[in-house]
Design an enzyme around this catalytic site. Sequence first.
Site, PDB file in Angstrom:
ATOM      1  CG  ASP A  47      -7.625  -2.408   0.961  1.00 48.25           C
ATOM      2  OD1 ASP A  47      -8.123  -1.603   0.134  1.00 48.25           O
ATOM      3  OD2 ASP A  47      -6.861  -2.071   1.871  1.00 48.25           O
ATOM      4  CB  ILE A  61      -1.750  -0.575   9.482  1.00 51.60           C
ATOM      5  CG1 ILE A  61      -0.414  -0.586  10.211  1.00 51.60           C
ATOM      6  CG2 ILE A  61      -2.889  -0.526  10.512  1.00 51.60           C
ATOM      7  CD1 ILE A  61      -0.193   0.596  11.162  1.00 51.60           C
ATOM      8  CG  ASP A  62      -7.090  -3.588   5.681  1.00 49.65           C
ATOM      9  OD1 ASP A  62      -8.082  -4.276   5.928  1.00 49.65           O
ATOM     10  OD2 ASP A  62      -7.090  -2.653   4.858  1.00 49.65           O
ATOM     11  CG  ASP A 118      -3.314  -2.781   4.005  1.00 49.88           C
ATOM     12  OD1 ASP A 118      -4.433  -2.516   3.549  1.00 49.88           O
ATOM     13  OD2 ASP A 118      -2.651  -1.994   4.717  1.00 49.88           O
ATOM     14  CD  GLU A 152      -2.889   1.342   2.247  1.00 53.85           C
ATOM     15  OE1 GLU A 152      -3.632   2.334   2.285  1.00 53.85           O
ATOM     16  OE2 GLU A 152      -3.066   0.321   2.952  1.00 53.85           O
TER      17      GLU A 152
END
Length: 268
Positions: free
Chosen positions: A216, A88-89, A86, A71
């Site tokens: 995501d 930190i989703d 990701d 990301e």
Amino acid sequence: MSDLDLAALTQVALETARTAGQLVLRGWRSKPAVERKLSYADLVTRFDLESEQCIREQLAARTPTIPIVGEEQGGEADERPTWFCDPIDGTVNFAHGHAFFAVSIGLMRAGQPLLGAVVAPALQSEWYGFAGGGAFRNGAACQVSSHESLPDALIATGFSPVMRLSGHPEDNVAACMRVMPQVRDIRRCGSAALDLCLVADGTYDAYWERRLSPWDVAAGAALVIAAGGELSDLRGGPCDPSHGYLLASNARVHAALLPLLARDGAPT
Ligand code: LIP
């Protein structure tokens, strides 16, 4: 290590997500400084950046031939198996001190999810697995729920920051207004990766969202498939994670949900 040894690569993804998860946990509830990306609803913190750097270093060391897309630092995917991470989703949750966030690492080949590992350090929970090898939550095998009808169904969704930009044609609120009267309840928890894991372990009966990014969904989508669930776009066609229009379900409520979703400017 052969690049398609899915069991071994799942272990690599899980161990890497655990390490990054511990790094991120040190910043949880520390009121980290935030920077806005696309909009006031699309944030990044130094923990997102450090987590991605940690993930890239570990994956590059253990699987040097597999490309990485993330990301924060981006990357290009081609027809080869590629890591989608990701760091930190659920960054908005993380930044506000909410526990519903996770590190998500998935492997996809040409848009086809192969395996995934999702670690939620503040929830002390992890999900992992691969297509054909089953899905696991905290070491125990898990599978999708058995609810057959919408009145018995708990459904999750989300609102991508992109759509919150003023004047955006698409509107997931109208879809929510159509779905809500038909189902037991709706949840909006703020992390696609965790929403997909909760479909895979039978907590939710389905989850849909629009305009998601491949990082995501890569890991969670593989877990829904591994747990016996169904994935499609919002018209019932093949789900292309790089396109970001997705319905994931226990396969039993899928057909009943599609007519409620396939409107509102959704291209597919
Ligand atoms: C989040 C997604 C979530 C969506 C949020 C956000 P991020 O990703 O996982 O489903 O509703 O708006 O896009 O930005 O925290 O990685």
